[in-house]
Motif scaffolding. Structure first.
Motif, PDB file in Angstrom:
ATOM      1  N   VAL A  69      28.753  11.813  34.426  1.00 24.87           N
ATOM      2  CA  VAL A  69      27.637  12.648  34.874  1.00 24.87           C
ATOM      3  C   VAL A  69      26.561  12.605  33.794  1.00 24.87           C
ATOM      4  N   LEU A  70      25.318  12.394  34.211  1.00 28.93           N
ATOM      5  CA  LEU A  70      24.225  12.360  33.245  1.00 28.93           C
ATOM      6  C   LEU A  70      23.822  13.772  32.852  1.00 28.93           C
ATOM      7  N   VAL A  71      23.695  14.023  31.561  1.00 27.56           N
ATOM      8  CA  VAL A  71      23.181  15.301  31.064  1.00 27.56           C
ATOM      9  C   VAL A  71      22.561  15.058  29.693  1.00 27.56           C
ATOM     10  N   ASP A  72      21.355  15.556  29.498  1.00 25.23           N
ATOM     11  CA  ASP A  72      20.630  15.340  28.256  1.00 25.23           C
ATOM     12  C   ASP A  72      21.307  16.070  27.085  1.00 25.23           C
ATOM     13  N   ASP A  73      21.245  15.462  25.905  1.00 28.78           N
ATOM     14  CA  ASP A  73      21.890  16.036  24.724  1.00 28.78           C
ATOM     15  C   ASP A  73      21.348  17.413  24.371  1.00 28.78           C
ATOM     16  N   ILE A  74      20.126  17.733  24.788  1.00 26.98           N
ATOM     17  CA  ILE A  74      19.549  19.040  24.436  1.00 26.98           C
ATOM     18  C   ILE A  74      20.314  20.195  25.083  1.00 26.98           C
ATOM     19  N   PHE A  75      21.156  19.879  26.071  1.00 21.75           N
ATOM     20  CA  PHE A  75      21.874  20.928  26.797  1.00 21.75           C
ATOM     21  C   PHE A  75      23.322  21.099  26.327  1.00 21.75           C
ATOM     22  N   LYS A  76      23.691  20.471  25.219  1.00 17.04           N
ATOM     23  CA  LYS A  76      25.091  20.495  24.782  1.00 17.04           C
ATOM     24  C   LYS A  76      25.652  21.909  24.662  1.00 17.04           C
ATOM     25  N   SER A  77      24.851  22.829  24.171  1.00 13.48           N
ATOM     26  CA  SER A  77      25.351  24.194  23.959  1.00 13.48           C
ATOM     27  C   SER A  77      25.569  24.946  25.265  1.00 13.48           C
ATOM     28  N   TYR A  78      25.082  24.391  26.366  1.00 11.29           N
ATOM     29  CA  TYR A  78      25.234  25.058  27.667  1.00 11.29           C
ATOM     30  C   TYR A  78      26.318  24.405  28.533  1.00 11.29           C
ATOM     31  N   ILE A  79      26.932  23.345  28.027  1.00  9.41           N
ATOM     32  CA  ILE A  79      27.972  22.643  28.773  1.00  9.41           C
ATOM     33  C   ILE A  79      29.330  23.054  28.230  1.00  9.41           C
ATOM     34  N   HIS A  80      30.175  23.519  29.117  1.00  8.28           N
ATOM     35  CA  HIS A  80      31.502  23.988  28.701  1.00  8.28           C
ATOM     36  C   HIS A  80      32.574  23.328  29.565  1.00  8.28           C
ATOM     37  N   PHE A  81      33.661  22.931  28.918  1.00  5.04           N
ATOM     38  CA  PHE A  81      34.775  22.292  29.616  1.00  5.04           C
ATOM     39  C   PHE A  81      36.020  23.173  29.504  1.00  5.04           C
ATOM     40  N   PRO A  82      36.933  23.064  30.465  1.00  2.00           N
ATOM     41  CA  PRO A  82      38.157  23.868  30.412  1.00  2.00           C
ATOM     42  C   PRO A  82      39.018  23.482  29.211  1.00  2.00           C
ATOM     43  N   GLU A  83      39.847  24.430  28.778  1.00  2.00           N
ATOM     44  CA  GLU A  83      40.823  24.113  27.737  1.00  2.00           C
ATOM     45  C   GLU A  83      41.847  23.128  28.290  1.00  2.00           C
ATOM     46  N   LYS A  84      42.375  22.285  27.409  1.00  5.20           N
ATOM     47  CA  LYS A  84      43.333  21.269  27.832  1.00  5.20           C
ATOM     48  C   LYS A  84      44.623  21.914  28.354  1.00  5.20           C
ATOM     49  N   HIS A  85      45.124  21.359  29.439  1.00  3.51           N
ATOM     50  CA  HIS A  85      46.360  21.876  30.028  1.00  3.51           C
ATOM     51  C   HIS A  85      47.070  20.723  30.745  1.00  3.51           C
ATOM     52  N   LYS A  86      48.319  20.994  31.175  1.00  2.00           N
ATOM     53  CA  LYS A  86      49.130  19.962  31.840  1.00  2.00           C
ATOM     54  C   LYS A  86      49.613  20.416  33.211  1.00  2.00           C
ATOM     55  N   LEU A  87      48.841  21.291  33.855  1.00  2.00           N
ATOM     56  CA  LEU A  87      49.162  21.722  35.215  1.00  2.00           C
ATOM     57  C   LEU A  87      50.536  22.399  35.299  1.00  2.00           C
ATOM     58  N   THR A  88      50.976  23.034  34.211  1.00  4.35           N
ATOM     59  CA  THR A  88      52.298  23.684  34.081  1.00  4.35           C
ATOM     60  C   THR A  88      53.431  22.664  34.027  1.00  4.35           C
ATOM     61  N   LEU A  89      53.123  21.383  33.851  1.00  5.39           N
ATOM     62  CA  LEU A  89      54.135  20.325  33.750  1.00  5.39           C
ATOM     63  C   LEU A  89      54.462  20.041  32.282  1.00  5.39           C
ATOM     64  N   ASP A  90      55.515  19.277  32.049  1.00  3.54           N
ATOM     65  CA  ASP A  90      55.857  18.875  30.688  1.00  3.54           C
ATOM     66  C   ASP A  90      54.907  17.805  30.157  1.00  3.54           C
ATOM     67  N   HIS A  91      54.449  16.940  31.064  1.00  3.19           N
ATOM     68  CA  HIS A  91      53.607  15.836  30.598  1.00  3.19           C
ATOM     69  C   HIS A  91      52.861  15.215  31.776  1.00  3.19           C
ATOM     70  N   ILE A  92      51.761  14.533  31.441  1.00  2.00           N
ATOM     71  CA  ILE A  92      51.002  13.756  32.430  1.00  2.00           C
ATOM     72  C   ILE A  92      50.746  12.378  31.839  1.00  2.00           C
ATOM     73  N   TYR A  93      51.097  11.336  32.595  1.00  2.59           N
ATOM     74  CA  TYR A  93      50.854   9.953  32.173  1.00  2.59           C
ATOM     75  C   TYR A  93      49.818   9.318  33.097  1.00  2.59           C
ATOM     76  N   MET A  94      48.933   8.525  32.511  1.00  2.00           N
ATOM     77  CA  MET A  94      47.985   7.736  33.296  1.00  2.00           C
ATOM     78  C   MET A  94      48.172   6.266  32.954  1.00  2.00           C
ATOM     79  N   ILE A  95      48.538   5.463  33.962  1.00  2.00           N
ATOM     80  CA  ILE A  95      48.778   4.032  33.775  1.00  2.00           C
ATOM     81  C   ILE A  95      47.461   3.287  33.845  1.00  2.00           C
ATOM     82  N   ASN A  96      47.189   2.464  32.839  1.00  2.00           N
ATOM     83  CA  ASN A  96      45.914   1.749  32.786  1.00  2.00           C
ATOM     84  C   ASN A  96      46.085   0.399  32.099  1.00  2.00           C
ATOM     85  N   LEU A  97      45.541  -0.642  32.726  1.00  2.71           N
ATOM     86  CA  LEU A  97      45.540  -1.962  32.117  1.00  2.71           C
ATOM     87  C   LEU A  97      44.531  -2.009  30.969  1.00  2.71           C
ATOM     88  N   GLU A  98      44.911  -2.615  29.881  1.00  2.00           N
ATOM     89  CA  GLU A  98      44.004  -2.706  28.737  1.00  2.00           C
ATOM     90  C   GLU A  98      42.731  -3.472  29.074  1.00  2.00           C
TER      91      GLU A  98
END
Length: 628
Positions: free
Chosen positions: A321-350
């Motif tokens: 998503v495009l957002v100008d750097d001047i707005f950094k202080s107004y952009i907030h993301f959720p705290e990291k979590h694992k959906l109440t699971l033990d772990h989450i893996y994402m498979i990706n080719l290098e």
């Protein structure tokens, strides 16, 4: 008189020569300036959307010196005014003119119960501001007025340029939402309200492409102020009625007796003034938030924005998503979590870093704490390597659509999942989400995923839950008893996202699939004993994996076969035996869209329902009930 005419000939000839000289010196391809546009935006409690709205506004390719900005903001309970001021400080000099007026008090309109409530006072205030914007456009001799809401994100840089090029009296870019909501109507009832039509779905789903006459547009509306009948346009009910009673409008148009609603009044004034309105779906112009009900909080708007951002990340080539750097202080993301699971893996080719980049951006927005798991690359495998690894293919296996043996990509895919199953066991991870790198998350994914997991745990023991899959057979999938969003899963393809428990991983490993290898999305249905091929199923025992599926699904592929941007690293790879077993034309692909099964008849369904009830002691899923 004659002598005057004769003596005038040299003068006239000289004048003609001067004109010829001037004309011959002009450029052969004279480029005219684009029309001037006044962009009018009303802002209230939009601190969460403004950083993105203003960034995409700035990203429009239309020449800034041909744009004037007219912003109004009042009755805010957040930092909307501050956000606009920060943006104007950096960019206002690029525009022809900027008119920003705001009021910091009061916070609420008269009789307003909440920021999402719409009392009469608020409607009257909004209508007065839109009337002011219409007058402003005419006063400054703007060629166009672009009424643009602050929660519409115009992600296509050519949006304004394209709309102007259509030379239409009123036109709106079709905007997408999380559902079927958009910024146009294709039908209006006799009492001025929305009427759903088949054409609406055709336009929204791009079954037909172009610009189409419609009875209503809103949110992003371009008005040609040089088209004389637009002088009669109004948002004000009393103005509309006055024009009608003065015979300024179409006399066959009945006297307006509709609601106090700015967009309905405007549409009625356009229809009665003979000013046609159009919606264009010729480009993927952008996105729109659905309006909030009066009992909904602004937090709901923020959740919608999150859904919109995840859609943009998947749909757009930049993968973010495009957002100008001047707005950094107004952009907030959720705290990291694992959906109440033990772990989450994402498979990706290098060799697919662009997919990892996109997925990491999705995880950032959703707050998901995910481990990147390097995929086994089928392009680096060959028959000798497979033999050295002790892998043996299932004797007699052939792809049910292409009638070929497994591809190296399919082997690599299986090994990637298999190694995660091994890691789960080694690390004693009780519940794990395994996802691939080409998925999109359904709206409100986090809340839905957590709810599904809670429902599954309440049923007792389970081994696997599909979050995304491709249903293959026209069969009833009974609802899991005492749950709202789980069904007993039937024969399915895809491993794009599933939850696996430790007991499930142990069962999958214990059957020694590397000694009789089939594709992983064939192996899973074999192991929960819903595979239609008895020969393959007989090779594995016991087939007692307890599997469910989310209903509705909450993960989907980013692309399907044939779509722009579609890439398959499993299907489009080397076959273990190059020669096809049969010459097959028009074969289906696993990555084709989900099958739309025909509706079953009532008698058959009721008979099968009784049989399933006897077997499982449960009722049909909502999905199957809808099909009935």
């Amino acid at each position: 008189m004659n002598s005057f005419r004769i003596s005038s000939i040299p003068i006239l000839l000289g004048f003609i020569l001067v004109l010829c000289f001037v004309n011959s010196s002009a450029p052969a391809n004279t480029v005219e300036k684009l029309p001037t546009v006044l962009i009018a935006t009303l802002i209230r409690n939009k601190e969460h959307t403004l950083p993105y709205f203003l960034t995409y506004l700035q990203n429009l390719s239309y020449p800034k010196d041909r744009i004037a900005l007219w912003f109004r903001s009042d009755h805010n309970e957040d930092n909307s005014i501050e956000v606009v001021e920060i943006w104007l400080k950096k960019f206002k000099d690029q525009y022809h003119n900027v008119d920003f007026t705001f009021e910091k008090t009061p916070k609420n309109h008269h009789n307003e119960s909440s920021p999402t409530d719409w009392p009469v006072a608020r409607f009257n205030h909004l209508i007065a501001l839109k009337e002011e914007a219409l007058r402003k456009g005419k006063e400054i001799w703007a060629d166009y007025l672009f009424l643009l809401d602050a929660d519409a994100l115009l992600t296509h840089p050519e949006t304004l340029t394209h709309l102007v090029s259509l030379h239409l009296p009123i036109v709106a870019p079709m905007l997408m939402s999380g559902g079927l909501y958009s910024n146009f109507w294709c039908g209006m009832t006799s009492d001025y309200y929305y009427q759903r039509t088949d054409e609406y779905k055709d336009i929204y789903n791009s079954e037909k492409i172009g610009h189409f006459p419609v009875p209503m547009v809103h949110t992003a509306v371009l008005i040609d102020l040089n088209y004389q009948p637009t002088d009669l346009l109004t948002f004000d009910r009393s103005n509309l009625i006055a024009k009608q009673t003065s015979n300024l409008l179409n006399p066959t148009c009945r006297l307006y007796n509709g609601p106090l609603d700015d967009i309905i009044i405007f549409a009625s004034s356009a229809n009665c003034s003979g000013v046609p309105m159009f919606v264009s779906n010729e480009k993927a112009f952008g996105y729109i938030l659905e309006p909030l009900d009066s009992n909904e909080a602004i937090s709901r708007d923020r959740m919608q924005l999150l859904n919109m951002k995840t859609t943009i990340i998947v749909d757009h080539p930049v993968g973010d998503v495009l957002v100008d750097d001047i707005f950094k202080s107004y952009i907030h993301f959720p705290e990291k979590h694992k959906l109440t699971l033990d772990h989450i893996y994402m498979i990706n080719l290098e060799r697919r870093p662009e997919r990892k980049f996109r997925m990491d951006n999705l995880f950032r927005e959703l707050g998901l704490d995910v481990e990147h798991f390097p995929a086994v690359d089928g392009k680096k495998l060959d028959i000798n390597i497979i033999k050295d690894m002790g892998i043996e293919l299932f004797e007699g296996y052939e792809d049910p659509y292409h009638h070929r043996q497994m591809t190296m990509g399919e082997i690599g895919c299986f090994l990637s999942h298999y190694r995660i199953w091994e890691k789960m066991i080694a690390n004693n991870q009780k519940e794990v989400l395994i996802i691939e790198d080409d998925i999109r998350f359904e709206s409100y994914f986090t809340d839905r995923a957590v709810s599904i997991l809670e429902q599954a745990r309440n049923t007792g023991e389970f081994d696997l839950i599909y979050f995304g899959r491709k249903r293959l057979k026209d069969e009833i999938e009974p609802e899991v008893e005492k749950t709202e969003n789980l069904v007993h899963v039937g024969y399915s393809y895809w491993t794009l996202g599933y939850v696996l428990t430790l007991s499930g991983a142990k069962k999958l490993i214990a059957s020694e699939p590397l000694k009789k290898l089939i594709p992983v999305d064939e192996y899973l249905p074999v192991m929960f004993n819903r595979h239609p091929n008895d020969t393959w199923s007989s090779g594995f025992s016991p087939r007692n994996l307890k599997a469910y599926s989310a209903a509705p699904l909450i993960m989907f592929p980013t692309h399907y076969t044939g779509e722009t941007g579609y890439i398959s690293d499993t299907e489009d790879s080397e076959v273990t035996t190059q020669k096809l077993l049969n010459d097959v034309k028009d074969a289906q692909y696993k990555s084709d869209r989900e099958t739309n099964f025909a509706e079953e008849t009532k008698n058959i369904l009721e008979a099968e329902l009784q049989q399933i009830t006897n077997e499982f002691g449960s009722t049909l899923s909502k999905h199957d009930a809808a099909e009935l």
